[in-house]
Structure formats: structure tokens, C-alpha cells
Design a protein around this motif. Structure first.
Motif, PDB file in Angstrom:
ATOM      1  N   LEU A 259       1.085   9.648  -5.731  1.00 39.87           N
ATOM      2  CA  LEU A 259       1.515  10.898  -5.373  1.00 39.87           C
ATOM      3  C   LEU A 259       2.423  11.471  -6.729  1.00 39.87           C
ATOM      4  O   LEU A 259       2.251  12.686  -7.033  1.00 39.87           O
ATOM      5  N   ILE A 260       3.226  10.480  -7.068  1.00 40.17           N
ATOM      6  CA  ILE A 260       4.033  10.709  -8.226  1.00 40.17           C
ATOM      7  C   ILE A 260       2.989  11.112  -9.700  1.00 40.17           C
ATOM      8  O   ILE A 260       3.123  12.048 -10.351  1.00 40.17           O
ATOM      9  N   ASP A 261       1.872  10.424  -9.729  1.00 40.64           N
ATOM     10  CA  ASP A 261       0.926  10.503 -10.910  1.00 40.64           C
ATOM     11  C   ASP A 261       0.275  11.941 -10.737  1.00 40.64           C
ATOM     12  O   ASP A 261      -0.031  12.721 -11.742  1.00 40.64           O
ATOM     13  N   LEU A 262      -0.092  12.371  -9.433  1.00 38.80           N
ATOM     14  CA  LEU A 262      -0.536  13.789  -9.316  1.00 38.80           C
ATOM     15  C   LEU A 262       0.273  14.782  -9.726  1.00 38.80           C
ATOM     16  O   LEU A 262       0.129  15.614 -10.377  1.00 38.80           O
TER      17      LEU A 262
ATOM     18  N   SER B 194      10.395  13.925 -14.012  1.00 37.09           N
ATOM     19  CA  SER B 194      10.599  15.182 -12.901  1.00 37.09           C
ATOM     20  C   SER B 194       9.823  14.753 -11.864  1.00 37.09           C
ATOM     21  O   SER B 194      10.248  15.100 -10.567  1.00 37.09           O
ATOM     22  N   ALA B 195       8.495  14.064 -11.796  1.00 36.50           N
ATOM     23  CA  ALA B 195       7.845  14.220 -10.900  1.00 36.50           C
ATOM     24  C   ALA B 195       8.214  13.094  -9.733  1.00 36.50           C
ATOM     25  O   ALA B 195       8.172  13.229  -8.645  1.00 36.50           O
ATOM     26  N   ARG B 196       8.792  12.060 -10.456  1.00 35.59           N
ATOM     27  CA  ARG B 196       9.282  10.955  -9.537  1.00 35.59           C
ATOM     28  C   ARG B 196      10.592  11.431  -8.891  1.00 35.59           C
ATOM     29  O   ARG B 196      10.712  11.220  -7.552  1.00 35.59           O
ATOM     30  N   ARG B 197      11.433  12.160  -9.468  1.00 37.16           N
ATOM     31  CA  ARG B 197      12.645  12.976  -8.719  1.00 37.16           C
ATOM     32  C   ARG B 197      12.159  13.919  -7.765  1.00 37.16           C
ATOM     33  O   ARG B 197      12.647  13.850  -6.636  1.00 37.16           O
TER      34      ARG B 197
ATOM     35  N   ASN C 196       0.651  -1.333   0.034  1.00 34.28           N
ATOM     36  CA  ASN C 196       0.072  -0.110   0.002  1.00 34.28           C
ATOM     37  C   ASN C 196       1.111   1.189   0.048  1.00 34.28           C
ATOM     38  O   ASN C 196       0.464   2.166  -0.667  1.00 34.28           O
ATOM     39  N   ALA C 197       2.086   1.361   0.701  1.00 30.53           N
ATOM     40  CA  ALA C 197       2.974   2.495   0.903  1.00 30.53           C
ATOM     41  C   ALA C 197       3.492   2.800  -0.434  1.00 30.53           C
ATOM     42  O   ALA C 197       3.474   3.927  -0.700  1.00 30.53           O
ATOM     43  N   THR C 198       3.594   1.721  -1.318  1.00 31.89           N
ATOM     44  CA  THR C 198       4.158   1.949  -2.504  1.00 31.89           C
ATOM     45  C   THR C 198       3.203   2.609  -3.458  1.00 31.89           C
ATOM     46  O   THR C 198       3.458   3.523  -4.467  1.00 31.89           O
TER      47      THR C 198
END
Ligand SMILES: [Zn+2]
Length: 198
Positions: free
Chosen positions: A11-14, A25-28, A3-5
């Protein structure tokens, strides 16, 4: 996948939907935030929640603030008889960043567009005409884009305000209309100083 992942992936998708950020860039950015959880991520989350709860359009000019009136409209020193008309809030913020304009603003929320069926009543043009009378405005400065729609809008407004106040336009050659933000402050200052009467 835990779930944590999944939470982190959400969050990255948002974040990847933000202008100027793609998935990489979002992932970074998210990794950076997690690594600076206490110093950056938690204050950021609190700040975002505060703005999400309180941000709204100024009832007078259309700027974004956290009260009925934005800080500029609430400041009597900005009542100098000049209104700068912009298409978008980002243009207003760019003008403020340059720090050269001392009056108040009016955000149209777009431009007239026959193609998209956008007429004067879809923008804040009637409200602008009312303000010119109510606030004893001497000059309206148009900071609209050099596009066909931007110029059509400028001429429409100049006609509406004819005989009520001076109407001028930022010096030509300035790519405004959501693009003021990309200009350096000196260019904005020069365009305002060299404005022309319509
Ligand atoms: Zn305002």
C-alpha cells in the motif's frame, strides 16, 4: 516479514506513486489511515472503488465525470454561448474552483507539438470546431500555456475558428497549462476579465 506487513508495504509503495507524495509522506499517510481505519480508511476505500468503477471522460468536453456527459455539459444553464478551451482536466477544475466562468469547457488533452509529433487530430480540435457550430458558440476563450507549444496551439485554433466566432485568450502573463491549479482564484478571475481577442 508477515503477510500483513507485506500488504502494508504494498500500500505504501502504491501511495508513493501519487503526485506530491514520496515514500516518506506515503508511509505517514498510510499510518494515519490505519489509525483512522473506521472513520477515514474504509470510507476512502469505498469511495475509491466507486470512482474507479465509474469515472470516465465526458463524450462532449473531455472533463472527467461519472456519466456520458459531465455535470457541466448536462447543465443547460451553462449553455451561454461561451467555451473555455484548456489543455488538461486540472485546468478545468481550477477554473471551476474560481467560480467566475459561466460557460462550458473543451479539454484538448495536450498541445500541438512538432517535437513530439502531436498534430490537431491527436487533440480534440476537430471536435471543438464541430461544437462551435452545433452549440451556437459566440466566443471561444483560450486558457492555454504561455509556452511555445501552447501559443502555437492557440494560433492554430484561432485560424480554424476564424469567421465562425470570437476567439480570445486569457490575459498574458498567466502560467496556464496544467499550472492554473497553482493560481489563486483572484488571479484566474482577473485573467478571465482581462482576456484579449486574438
Ligand atoms: Zn462535459
Amino acid at each position: 516479514m508477515t503477510n500483513a506487513t507485506q500488504d502494508i508495504e504494498d500500500l505504501i509503495d502504491l501511495m508513493a506513486r501519487l503526485p506530491g507524495l514520496g515514500p516518506r509522506s506515503a508511509r505517514r499517510a498510510v499510518l494515519h489511515l490505519i489509525q483512522k481505519r473506521g472513520r477515514l480508511m474504509q470510507p476512502l476505500a469505498q469511495s475509491m472503488q466507486m470512482v474507479a468503477d465509474n469515472a470516465r471522460e465526458c463524450v462532449r468536453c473531455g472533463n472527467i465525470g461519472t456519466g456520458d456527459l459531465c455535470d457541466i455539459c448536462a447543465d443547460d444553464r451553462r449553455a451561454n454561448g461561451e467555451i473555455c478551451v484548456v489543455e488538461d482536466v486540472s485546468d478545468l477544475w481550477a477554473m471551476e474552483r474560481a467560480g467566475v466562468f459561466k460557460g462550458r469547457y473543451h479539454v484538448l488533452g495536450g498541445t500541438l507539438s512538432a517535437l513530439d509529433g502531436i498534430g490537431p487530430e491527436d487533440l480534440r480540435i476537430p471536435a471543438l470546431v464541430t461544437r462551435v457550430g452545433d452549440e451556437q458558440i459566440r466566443e471561444v476563450i483560450l486558457a492555454l500555456g504561455a509556452t511555445v507549444d501552447g501559443q502555437t496551439t492557440a494560433h492554430y485554433i484561432a485560424d480554424e475558428l476564424s469567421g465562425r466566432c470570437t476567439v480570445s485568450s486569457l490575459a498574458q502573463g498567466v502560467p496556464v497549462g496544467g499550472e492554473l491549479d497553482y493560481l489563486d482564484d483572484g488571479t484566474i478571475t482577473a485573467a478571465l476579465t482581462a482576456r484579449k481577442s486574438l
